[in-house]
Design an enzyme around this catalytic site. Structure first.
Site, mmCIF file in Angstrom:
data_model
loop_
_atom_site.group_PDB
_atom_site.id
_atom_site.type_symbol
_atom_site.label_atom_id
_atom_site.label_comp_id
_atom_site.label_asym_id
_atom_site.label_seq_id
_atom_site.Cartn_x
_atom_site.Cartn_y
_atom_site.Cartn_z
ATOM 1 C CB THR A 1 -0.940 0.000 1.230
ATOM 2 O OG1 THR A 1 -1.760 -1.173 1.158
ATOM 3 C CG2 THR A 1 -1.820 1.233 1.269
ATOM 4 C CG ASN B 1 -6.017 -8.192 -5.806
ATOM 5 O OD1 ASN B 1 -5.921 -7.463 -6.784
ATOM 6 N ND2 ASN B 1 -6.905 -7.980 -4.858
ATOM 7 C CD GLN C 1 -1.683 -10.999 -4.735
ATOM 8 O OE1 GLN C 1 -1.183 -12.130 -4.674
ATOM 9 N NE2 GLN C 1 -2.313 -10.468 -3.693
ATOM 10 C CB SER D 1 3.350 -6.581 -0.425
ATOM 11 O OG SER D 1 2.968 -6.872 0.891
ATOM 12 N N GLY D 2 6.113 -7.786 1.182
ATOM 13 C CA GLY D 2 6.761 -8.957 1.786
ATOM 14 C C GLY D 2 5.812 -10.085 2.126
ATOM 15 C CB THR E 1 14.860 4.040 12.762
ATOM 16 O OG1 THR E 1 15.397 5.281 13.225
ATOM 17 C CG2 THR E 1 15.791 2.905 13.157
ATOM 18 C CB CYS F 1 -8.734 -4.837 1.043
ATOM 19 S SG CYS F 1 -7.014 -5.256 1.074
HETATM 20 N N1 PLP Z 1 -1.727 -4.505 -4.244
HETATM 21 C C1 PLP Z 1 -2.230 -5.734 -4.425
HETATM 22 C C2 PLP Z 1 -2.450 -6.247 -5.818
HETATM 23 C C3 PLP Z 1 -2.546 -6.536 -3.326
HETATM 24 O O1 PLP Z 1 -3.073 -7.736 -3.511
HETATM 25 C C4 PLP Z 1 -2.349 -6.002 -2.025
HETATM 26 C C5 PLP Z 1 -2.755 -6.768 -0.833
HETATM 27 O O2 PLP Z 1 -3.683 -7.567 -0.859
HETATM 28 C C6 PLP Z 1 -1.794 -4.714 -1.901
HETATM 29 C C7 PLP Z 1 -1.500 -3.995 -3.026
HETATM 30 C C8 PLP Z 1 -1.521 -4.106 -0.549
HETATM 31 O O3 PLP Z 1 -0.326 -4.641 0.001
HETATM 32 P P1 PLP Z 1 -0.043 -4.529 1.582
HETATM 33 O O4 PLP Z 1 -0.991 -5.462 2.253
HETATM 34 O O5 PLP Z 1 1.390 -4.966 1.724
HETATM 35 O O6 PLP Z 1 -0.219 -3.114 1.953
#
Ligand code: PLP
Length: 391
Positions: free
Chosen positions: A78, A156, A184, A204-205, A242, A330
């Site tokens: 995000t 996703n 993804q 994203s980790g 940090t 989400c």
């Molecule tokens: N973008 C996509 C395509 C995702 O699937 C997600 C999380 O589901 C995100 C962004 C957001 O990532 P994060 O949960 O690391 O903020």
């Protein structure tokens, strides 16, 4: 973790989040109570942490095929998406147009909506029934006023992969910047950014067996991007604060693991996914696959079951210890059908009854077989209760 004393959790919700790999958690452990120095400190104790962050940056760069100096550590997908979009626009004050797609994650769509409210022109490209873009339409839309195109690498919810390299070439030829949300895609398909025209990329980790709350924004050398967190000199002054040291170390290790035999590992996942999908589509009448069956992530299957609610299927799967999802993490919790499936023209009744299975390298054939056995039982039971089924 178990759902009761006997049942083991079968986790098919890896697009929502993944298990932290044991090797990753082992690698992180010393960075809490032993190697806790501040990487910015002058002393040797801090200096060794800075060296480990450099190693982690290199591990991420190896997976992406880029230079470590092009990696900015962030708090996740995000933040990376927000920073990429706002950071590019801040340096292109004379341009007022952004191009995106209708099926982006809210981490992109919400930023675009805010920009629209501020007077920017936002073009959300349509997708077809398979969830694919019309590149001709994209080409038509890019003009001199376009600061940025932000289009995801892979969706996703359906796993559909966009032709991102072609899009990057197109935007470059028209003098625009291109950002892709590859949250993804990273770890599931091989990438080589040194041979690509992508300017910015988010990852994203926690989608690739690293912890939650850590991510990366890749910024190609020479791409103009405004600093997005002001304060100290960390991350070359672009993202001050940090560092989240243990998570950054974990992310580096997760990237190293993902890069190892990436094709073979994901081929195995693809075989399991295909077995699960084929059997469900065959055994459950009035079910259909959502999204391009060929250009798709190897781990994702989105299936609609007519006349029943996705949430009811999820609850029944849950009783058997099986975790899946009825949309992105989400948006689940809302009764609105998925914006992705609606954009693809999936009928309302089918969109409401959609389930996403997303696998990982930790899934087994035994888990797939168990789910194959339970799904028709669940669907038949719910259909019997459905007011829409008269037979
Ligand atoms: N973008 C996509 C395509 C995702 O699937 C997600 C999380 O589901 C995100 C962004 C957001 O990532 P994060 O949960 O690391 O903020």
């Amino acid at each position: 973790m178990t759902t009761d004393n006997k049942m083991k959790t079968i986790y098919f919700d890896n697009n929502a989040t993944t298990k932290v790999a044991e090797e990753v958690s082992e690698e992180m452990k010393p960075f809490f109570c032993e190697l806790y120095g501040n990487p910015s400190s002058m002393h040797t104790f801090g200096g060794q942490i800075a060296a480990r962050i450099r190693k982690s940056r290199q591990q991420v760069a190896n997976l992406l095929g880029c230079d470590p100096a092009e990696i900015i550590f962030t708090s996740g997908g995000t933040e990376s998406d927000n920073a990429a979009i706002n950071g590019v626009l801040a340096t292109a004050a004379d341009k007022r147009k952004i191009i995106t797609s209708r099926i982006e994650h809210p981490a992109v769509l919400s930023v675009c909506k805010q920009l629209k409210d501020r007077g920017y022109t936002v073009v959300e490209l349509e997708v077809d029934k398979q969830g694919q873009l019309d590149l001709g339409e994209l080409e038509k839309q890019i003009d001199d006023d376009t600061a940025l195109a932000t289009i995801m690498y892979a969706n996703n919810e359906t796993g559909v992969i966009f032709p991102v390299e072609q899009i990057a070439e197109l935007t470059k030829s028209k003098g625009s910047i291109f950002h892709t949300d590859a949250v993804q895609a990273v770890g599931k398909i091989p990438l080589n950014l040194s041979k690509s025209n992508i300017d910015l990329l988010s990852l994203s980790g926690h989608k690739l067996h690293a912890p939650k709350g850590v991510g990366v924004l890749y910024v190609r050398k020479g791409t103009r991007l405004s600093p997005f967190m002001l304060g100290g000199h960390q991350e070359a002054g672009r993202r001050a604060g940090t560092e989240n040291v243990p998570s950054i170390i974990g992310l580096g290790k997760a990237c190293e693991l993902a890069a190892k035999n990436i094709k073979e590992k994901n081929e195995r996942v693809r075989k399991l996914r295909d077995k699960l999908e084929k059997a469900i589509l065959k055994s459950c009448p009035d079910s259909q696959l959502n999204g391009d069956p060929d250009n798709r992530l190897p781990n994702t299957s989105n299936i609609s079951f007519e006349y029943i609610e996705g949430e009811s299927i999820l609850l029944m799967l849950d009783k058997f210890g099986i975790c899946a999802s009825s949309g992105s993490a989400c948006t689940s919790g809302s009764l609105e059908p998925s914006h992705v499936l609606r954009a693809m023209g999936v009928p309302f009744t089918a969109a409401h009854g959609s389930i996403r299975f997303s696998l990982s390298r930790y899934n087994t054939e035994k888990e797939v077989d168990y789910t194959i056995e339970k799904m028709p039982e669940i669907v038949n039971k719910l259909r019997k209760l459905s007011p829409f089924v008269t037979k």
